[in-house]
Design an enzyme around this catalytic site. Sequence first.
Site, mmCIF file in Angstrom:
data_model
loop_
_atom_site.group_PDB
_atom_site.id
_atom_site.type_symbol
_atom_site.label_atom_id
_atom_site.label_comp_id
_atom_site.label_asym_id
_atom_site.label_seq_id
_atom_site.Cartn_x
_atom_site.Cartn_y
_atom_site.Cartn_z
ATOM 1 N N ARG A 1 22.511 21.597 -24.953
ATOM 2 C CA ARG A 1 21.061 21.336 -25.068
ATOM 3 C C ARG A 1 20.711 19.863 -24.811
ATOM 4 O O ARG A 1 19.823 19.304 -25.455
ATOM 5 C CB ARG A 1 20.517 21.779 -26.433
ATOM 6 C CG ARG A 1 20.729 23.236 -26.743
ATOM 7 C CD ARG A 1 19.962 24.169 -25.807
ATOM 8 N NE ARG A 1 20.412 25.535 -26.030
ATOM 9 C CZ ARG A 1 21.415 26.087 -25.331
ATOM 10 N NH1 ARG A 1 22.008 25.431 -24.355
ATOM 11 N NH2 ARG A 1 21.785 27.318 -25.580
ATOM 12 N N SER B 1 14.893 29.155 -31.095
ATOM 13 C CA SER B 1 15.767 28.597 -32.131
ATOM 14 C C SER B 1 15.348 27.168 -32.416
ATOM 15 O O SER B 1 15.327 26.330 -31.519
ATOM 16 C CB SER B 1 17.229 28.587 -31.659
ATOM 17 O OG SER B 1 17.659 29.908 -31.483
ATOM 18 N N GLU C 1 16.626 21.414 -32.317
ATOM 19 C CA GLU C 1 16.680 21.724 -30.878
ATOM 20 C C GLU C 1 15.273 21.522 -30.302
ATOM 21 O O GLU C 1 15.114 21.029 -29.193
ATOM 22 C CB GLU C 1 17.148 23.169 -30.667
ATOM 23 C CG GLU C 1 17.136 23.570 -29.203
ATOM 24 C CD GLU C 1 17.814 24.908 -28.936
ATOM 25 O OE1 GLU C 1 18.789 25.251 -29.626
ATOM 26 O OE2 GLU C 1 17.345 25.606 -28.018
HETATM 27 C C1 LIG Z 1 11.206 33.238 -27.855
HETATM 28 C C2 LIG Z 1 12.023 32.081 -27.345
HETATM 29 C C3 LIG Z 1 13.346 32.295 -26.954
HETATM 30 C C4 LIG Z 1 14.109 31.216 -26.479
HETATM 31 N N1 LIG Z 1 15.403 31.458 -26.103
HETATM 32 C C5 LIG Z 1 16.152 30.435 -25.620
HETATM 33 C C6 LIG Z 1 17.502 30.656 -25.211
HETATM 34 O O1 LIG Z 1 18.011 31.754 -25.263
HETATM 35 N N2 LIG Z 1 18.199 29.589 -24.724
HETATM 36 C C7 LIG Z 1 17.646 28.342 -24.645
HETATM 37 O O2 LIG Z 1 18.337 27.423 -24.178
HETATM 38 N N3 LIG Z 1 16.385 28.115 -25.015
HETATM 39 C C8 LIG Z 1 15.624 29.118 -25.511
HETATM 40 N N4 LIG Z 1 14.345 28.880 -25.895
HETATM 41 C C9 LIG Z 1 13.807 27.513 -25.833
HETATM 42 C C10 LIG Z 1 13.170 27.129 -24.495
HETATM 43 O O3 LIG Z 1 12.713 28.270 -23.783
HETATM 44 C C11 LIG Z 1 14.095 26.315 -23.623
HETATM 45 O O4 LIG Z 1 14.526 25.127 -24.265
HETATM 46 C C12 LIG Z 1 13.438 25.912 -22.291
HETATM 47 O O5 LIG Z 1 14.410 25.323 -21.480
HETATM 48 C C13 LIG Z 1 12.295 24.935 -22.483
HETATM 49 O O6 LIG Z 1 11.567 24.898 -21.278
HETATM 50 P P1 LIG Z 1 10.002 24.566 -21.268
HETATM 51 O O7 LIG Z 1 9.589 24.486 -19.853
HETATM 52 O O8 LIG Z 1 9.255 25.489 -22.123
HETATM 53 O O9 LIG Z 1 10.022 23.096 -21.888
HETATM 54 P P2 LIG Z 1 9.056 22.449 -22.964
HETATM 55 O O10 LIG Z 1 9.143 23.165 -24.260
HETATM 56 O O11 LIG Z 1 7.711 22.264 -22.391
HETATM 57 O O12 LIG Z 1 9.754 21.025 -23.115
HETATM 58 C C14 LIG Z 1 11.048 20.907 -23.682
HETATM 59 C C15 LIG Z 1 11.597 19.530 -23.322
HETATM 60 O O13 LIG Z 1 11.853 19.494 -21.920
HETATM 61 C C16 LIG Z 1 11.121 18.427 -21.325
HETATM 62 N N5 LIG Z 1 10.663 18.866 -20.001
HETATM 63 C C17 LIG Z 1 9.956 19.974 -19.694
HETATM 64 N N6 LIG Z 1 9.729 20.019 -18.364
HETATM 65 C C18 LIG Z 1 10.303 18.915 -17.827
HETATM 66 C C19 LIG Z 1 10.378 18.363 -16.522
HETATM 67 N N7 LIG Z 1 9.813 18.955 -15.463
HETATM 68 N N8 LIG Z 1 11.042 17.186 -16.356
HETATM 69 C C20 LIG Z 1 11.604 16.543 -17.402
HETATM 70 N N9 LIG Z 1 11.551 17.010 -18.664
HETATM 71 C C21 LIG Z 1 10.913 18.176 -18.867
HETATM 72 C C22 LIG Z 1 9.957 18.164 -22.251
HETATM 73 O O14 LIG Z 1 9.437 16.848 -22.096
HETATM 74 C C23 LIG Z 1 10.607 18.397 -23.602
HETATM 75 O O15 LIG Z 1 11.316 17.255 -24.015
HETATM 76 C C24 LIG Z 1 13.545 29.927 -26.383
HETATM 77 C C25 LIG Z 1 12.211 29.727 -26.747
HETATM 78 C C26 LIG Z 1 11.448 30.786 -27.226
HETATM 79 C C27 LIG Z 1 10.017 30.562 -27.595
#
Ligand SMILES: Cc1cc2nc3c(=O)[nH]c(=O)nc-3n(C[C@H](O)[C@H](O)[C@H](O)COP(=O)(O)OP(=O)(O)OC[C@H]3O[C@@H](n4cnc5c(N)ncnc54)[C@H](O)[C@@H]3O)c2cc1C
Length: 306
Positions: free
Chosen positions: A179, A229, A299
């Site tokens: 992560r 999580s 996380e």
């Molecule tokens: C129901 C549910 C299930 C999930 N299951 C998993 C799982 O199985 N495995 C897992 O790893 N995660 C899981 N997640 C968490 C999440 O989906 C991941 O961490 C995902 O990678 C976050 O992406 P996001 O675009 O939503 O980022 P955001 O939540 O918008 O941002 C997360 C971080 O990434 C940074 N970020 C976002 N976009 C960029 C970009 N373009 N450039 C640089 N930095 C950026 C943000 O600044 C922030 O620090 C889950 C979440 C939910 C709600």
Amino acid sequence: MAYMIIEKWASDLAQIVNADNIKCNESLKQYTMTKLGGNADVFVMPETEEEAANIVKYAYNNDVPLLMLGNGSNMIVRDGGVRGIVINFSKLDRIEIDGEIVIAQSGALIIDVSKQVAAQSLTGFEFACGIPGSIGGAMAMNAGAYGGEIKDVIVECTVLTPEGKRIVLSKDELELGYRKSIIAKKGYYVLSAKFRLAKGDQEAIDAKIADLTFQRESKQPLEYPSAGSVFKRPPGYFAGKLIQDSDLQGKGVGGAEVSTKHAGFIINKNNATATDYIKTIRMVQHVVKEKYNVDLELEVKIVGED
Ligand SMILES: Cc1cc2nc3c(=O)[nH]c(=O)nc-3n(C[C@H](O)[C@H](O)[C@H](O)COP(=O)(O)OP(=O)(O)OC[C@H]3O[C@@H](n4cnc5c(N)ncnc54)[C@H](O)[C@@H]3O)c2cc1C
């Protein structure tokens, strides 16, 4: 933030992007999966990578705080909202597949990439089929599930530096770990990512996706807003198991609650505020520390002001 400053940022940004893509005092509730938190002073959605670079340069040159918001699936925005500019790449969402190589722009959803590659009988991306983030967020977090992670399939990633310079980082340069990545460490902005997959057996790919979808739907409280999580897996333990054994499921503050379905999730059960949600996080960390002497590291990312 003073109204005049916000107006100035918005009018400066209107020199870079179409004014329709700029919003002032925009509620971030609708852009985060916990559905809580306050407003962004300015919210901007570039339509091209060049616009994205110009916004980053503008913020850097004018000392305006700039926060990257992906699909908001791992982000908690505090109730006071975010000062400065929030940038979102959901309009940069192209996905190109050429043989076993896939190039996806930052705003493409992981779930959409997963569907499109599966439809082309490409294997390697099944693990990601239910991760509700964007490619940018997945790169920053080295997202993973069910034994797979971004690190297994990435070739290289194109980013903007905090100054707005476009650079390409190889897999090794990305320093992908559990992560984490160099992207978060250096404050890079992901523009796109290149993955290498392999030709696979369509039936096996479909079966794996169906199995992982079933596991997710049966174990996770997907019917409620959440950030997935909340805690990282502490070395030698499982966060969910520690929380479950601490008898915390069903407990929480205000409208936030530790899920009774999956102890690692905190859900927005009933119009929670970010304060409720964060207090619930702190309560869980406190109880688990007292009971098991384990520090639960976050996380999720908590941003903004109280
Ligand atoms: C129901 C549910 C299930 C999930 N299951 C998993 C799982 O199985 N495995 C897992 O790893 N995660 C899981 N997640 C968490 C999440 O989906 C991941 O961490 C995902 O990678 C976050 O992406 P996001 O675009 O939503 O980022 P955001 O939540 O918008 O941002 C997360 C971080 O990434 C940074 N970020 C976002 N976009 C960029 C970009 N373009 N450039 C640089 N930095 C950026 C943000 O600044 C922030 O620090 C889950 C979440 C939910 C709600």
